[in-house]
Write a protein that holds these residues in place. Structure first.
Motif, PDB file in Angstrom:
ATOM      1  N   TYR A  50       0.863  -1.178   0.000  1.00 34.67           N
ATOM      2  CA  TYR A  50       0.000   0.000   0.000  1.00 34.67           C
ATOM      3  C   TYR A  50       0.902   1.231   0.000  1.00 34.67           C
ATOM      4  N   GLN A  51       0.804   2.014  -1.052  1.00 34.29           N
ATOM      5  CA  GLN A  51       1.713   3.153  -1.200  1.00 34.29           C
ATOM      6  C   GLN A  51       0.950   4.472  -1.197  1.00 34.29           C
ATOM      7  N   ILE A  52       1.570   5.473  -0.563  1.00 34.91           N
ATOM      8  CA  ILE A  52       1.143   6.858  -0.694  1.00 34.91           C
ATOM      9  C   ILE A  52       2.189   7.536  -1.564  1.00 34.91           C
ATOM     10  N   ARG A  53       1.761   8.024  -2.721  1.00 36.77           N
ATOM     11  CA  ARG A  53       2.681   8.702  -3.637  1.00 36.77           C
ATOM     12  C   ARG A  53       2.289  10.174  -3.738  1.00 36.77           C
ATOM     13  N   VAL A  54       3.250  10.998  -4.143  1.00 38.90           N
ATOM     14  CA  VAL A  54       3.021  12.442  -4.186  1.00 38.90           C
ATOM     15  C   VAL A  54       3.665  13.008  -5.443  1.00 38.90           C
ATOM     16  N   SER A  55       3.039  14.039  -6.008  1.00 39.81           N
ATOM     17  CA  SER A  55       3.555  14.678  -7.209  1.00 39.81           C
ATOM     18  C   SER A  55       3.380  16.186  -7.113  1.00 39.81           C
ATOM     19  N   SER A  56       4.405  16.915  -7.566  1.00 39.07           N
ATOM     20  CA  SER A  56       4.324  18.373  -7.655  1.00 39.07           C
ATOM     21  C   SER A  56       4.046  18.828  -9.081  1.00 39.07           C
ATOM     22  N   SER A  57       3.848  17.881 -10.004  1.00 41.10           N
ATOM     23  CA  SER A  57       3.547  18.224 -11.391  1.00 41.10           C
ATOM     24  C   SER A  57       2.189  18.916 -11.479  1.00 41.10           C
ATOM     25  N   ALA A  58       2.037  19.762 -12.481  1.00 39.28           N
ATOM     26  CA  ALA A  58       0.741  20.404 -12.715  1.00 39.28           C
ATOM     27  C   ALA A  58      -0.245  19.461 -13.384  1.00 39.28           C
ATOM     28  N   ASP A  59       0.250  18.316 -13.885  1.00 41.89           N
ATOM     29  CA  ASP A  59      -0.575  17.356 -14.615  1.00 41.89           C
ATOM     30  C   ASP A  59      -0.917  16.179 -13.720  1.00 41.89           C
ATOM     31  N   GLN A  60      -2.162  16.072 -13.324  1.00 41.87           N
ATOM     32  CA  GLN A  60      -2.594  14.979 -12.447  1.00 41.87           C
ATOM     33  C   GLN A  60      -2.400  13.613 -13.092  1.00 41.87           C
ATOM     34  N   THR A  61      -2.465  13.536 -14.413  1.00 38.80           N
ATOM     35  CA  THR A  61      -2.404  12.253 -15.105  1.00 38.80           C
ATOM     36  C   THR A  61      -0.984  11.783 -15.382  1.00 38.80           C
ATOM     37  N   ASP A  62       0.016  12.586 -15.046  1.00 39.15           N
ATOM     38  CA  ASP A  62       1.414  12.205 -15.268  1.00 39.15           C
ATOM     39  C   ASP A  62       1.871  11.296 -14.133  1.00 39.15           C
ATOM     40  N   LEU A  63       1.637   9.998 -14.287  1.00 40.87           N
ATOM     41  CA  LEU A  63       1.968   9.058 -13.213  1.00 40.87           C
ATOM     42  C   LEU A  63       3.473   8.965 -12.977  1.00 40.87           C
ATOM     43  N   SER A  64       4.269   9.252 -13.997  1.00 44.03           N
ATOM     44  CA  SER A  64       5.722   9.167 -13.838  1.00 44.03           C
ATOM     45  C   SER A  64       6.272  10.241 -12.903  1.00 44.03           C
ATOM     46  N   ALA A  65       5.477  11.288 -12.646  1.00 42.05           N
ATOM     47  CA  ALA A  65       5.931  12.375 -11.768  1.00 42.05           C
ATOM     48  C   ALA A  65       5.728  12.060 -10.294  1.00 42.05           C
ATOM     49  N   PHE A  66       5.014  10.991  -9.991  1.00 42.08           N
ATOM     50  CA  PHE A  66       4.747  10.634  -8.600  1.00 42.08           C
ATOM     51  C   PHE A  66       5.916   9.859  -8.011  1.00 42.08           C
ATOM     52  N   THR A  67       6.260  10.178  -6.766  1.00 50.08           N
ATOM     53  CA  THR A  67       7.263   9.430  -6.010  1.00 50.08           C
ATOM     54  C   THR A  67       6.607   8.837  -4.766  1.00 50.08           C
ATOM     55  N   VAL A  68       7.171   7.766  -4.263  1.00 52.78           N
ATOM     56  CA  VAL A  68       6.614   7.089  -3.098  1.00 52.78           C
ATOM     57  C   VAL A  68       6.950   7.874  -1.840  1.00 52.78           C
ATOM     58  N   LEU A  69       5.927   8.335  -1.163  1.00 56.73           N
ATOM     59  CA  LEU A  69       6.086   9.060   0.098  1.00 56.73           C
ATOM     60  C   LEU A  69       6.149   8.091   1.268  1.00 56.73           C
ATOM     61  N   GLN A  70       5.329   7.036   1.209  1.00 54.37           N
ATOM     62  CA  GLN A  70       5.284   6.037   2.280  1.00 54.37           C
ATOM     63  C   GLN A  70       4.749   4.737   1.694  1.00 54.37           C
ATOM     64  N   GLU A  71       5.341   3.623   2.095  1.00 57.22           N
ATOM     65  CA  GLU A  71       4.849   2.311   1.676  1.00 57.22           C
ATOM     66  C   GLU A  71       4.611   1.437   2.903  1.00 57.22           C
ATOM     67  N   TYR A  72       3.485   0.710   2.889  1.00 53.01           N
ATOM     68  CA  TYR A  72       3.140  -0.192   3.980  1.00 53.01           C
ATOM     69  C   TYR A  72       2.966  -1.599   3.432  1.00 53.01           C
ATOM     70  N   THR A  73       3.481  -2.588   4.160  1.00 50.05           N
ATOM     71  CA  THR A  73       3.078  -3.962   3.910  1.00 50.05           C
ATOM     72  C   THR A  73       1.720  -4.193   4.567  1.00 50.05           C
ATOM     73  N   GLU A  74       1.138  -5.362   4.382  1.00 48.09           N
ATOM     74  CA  GLU A  74      -0.152  -5.641   5.008  1.00 48.09           C
ATOM     75  C   GLU A  74      -0.052  -5.621   6.528  1.00 48.09           C
ATOM     76  N   THR A  75       1.050  -6.111   7.074  1.00 46.45           N
ATOM     77  CA  THR A  75       1.198  -6.116   8.531  1.00 46.45           C
ATOM     78  C   THR A  75       1.548  -4.727   9.060  1.00 46.45           C
ATOM     79  N   GLU A  76       2.171  -3.888   8.254  1.00 46.58           N
ATOM     80  CA  GLU A  76       2.478  -2.522   8.680  1.00 46.58           C
ATOM     81  C   GLU A  76       1.256  -1.620   8.596  1.00 46.58           C
ATOM     82  N   LEU A  77       0.358  -1.910   7.667  1.00 45.53           N
ATOM     83  CA  LEU A  77      -0.841  -1.091   7.538  1.00 45.53           C
ATOM     84  C   LEU A  77      -1.784  -1.306   8.711  1.00 45.53           C
ATOM     85  N   SER A  78      -1.862  -2.540   9.191  1.00 40.70           N
ATOM     86  CA  SER A  78      -2.796  -2.898  10.271  1.00 40.70           C
ATOM     87  C   SER A  78      -1.993  -3.442  11.445  1.00 40.70           C
ATOM     88  N   THR A  79      -1.923  -2.665  12.532  1.00 41.92           N
ATOM     89  CA  THR A  79      -1.085  -3.034  13.672  1.00 41.92           C
ATOM     90  C   THR A  79      -1.852  -3.117  14.988  1.00 41.92           C
TER      91      THR A  79
END
Length: 205
Positions: free
Chosen positions: A77-106
């Motif tokens: 489960y990833q939270i990604r973030v982009s400063s691009s003006a284009d919402q559809t530019d998926l390549s501009a997103f970087t991973v801000l935080q990633e959770y495994t299933e056990t990290e998401l639910s503790t």
């Protein structure tokens, strides 16, 4: 909503009120189901926010989330973030935080309870945020887990008080002291065992 595959049968949707996978608060939440994508297929299901402008310094990105299947089936489960003006530019997103299933639910062993996740932000300005469920199906059967997200918000982080102290501690009470930031009159006391992370303690709704 975006999907990196041509098979888009189970994209993100609004979860209609129901007893099986209810919202954290209110009647609806964001929801993405499991699906049979085929063995060895990498699936990324994207849910992208509108552009959020004016993010202040010392902010936190917060949301309540849960899964629906106990154990770890390999979903990321990833939270990604982009400063691009284009919402559809998926390549501009970087991973801000990633959770495994056990990290998401503790909070509980079955991993089926809503939990608040808190991410401290180190940037200001305008950003797009994306919730991305990532899973590669290991065999022919449907795998992975569902993802529910509710009460997404950005708040300004409280400034920590200075000169914390606990001069008197007994088995049932503690006398706590601190120097307040000028102009601050409301405080929240969070406590736990030595070495705990106060930012990881879920806030009360």
């Amino acid at each position: 909503v975006r999907d990196n595959r041509t098979n888009t049968g189970q994209n993100w949707k609004r979860n209609a009120p129901q007893a099986t996978f209810p919202a954290y608060q209110g009647t609806d939440c964001a929801f993405v189901d499991r699906e049979n994508t085929g063995q060895g297929v990498l699936a990324e299901e994207w849910l992208i926010t509108p552009q959020i402008t004016g993010i202040p310094a010392s902010s936190q990105f917060r949301f309540f989330t849960r899964q629906t299947v106990s154990g770890d089936a390999g979903t990321k489960y990833q939270i990604r973030v982009s400063s691009s003006a284009d919402q559809t530019d998926l390549s501009a997103f970087t991973v801000l935080q990633e959770y495994t299933e056990t990290e998401l639910s503790t909070l509980t062993a079955d991993q089926l309870d809503y939990e608040e996740k808190i991410i401290n932000l180190t940037f200001t300005g305008a950003r797009y945020f994306a919730f991305v469920k990532v899973f590669t199906q290991p065999g022919p059967a449907t795998g992975g887990d569902r993802w529910l997200v509710d009460n997404v918000r950005i708040i300004q982080r409280c400034t920590d008080p200075q000169n914390l102290g606990a001069p008197t501690i007994t088995s049932s009470t503690a006398h706590v002291t601190w120097n307040a930031i000028p102009g601050v009159t409301d405080f929240e006391v969070i406590y736990g065992p030595a070495g705990f992370d106060p930012e990881a303690i879920p806030a009360e709704p």
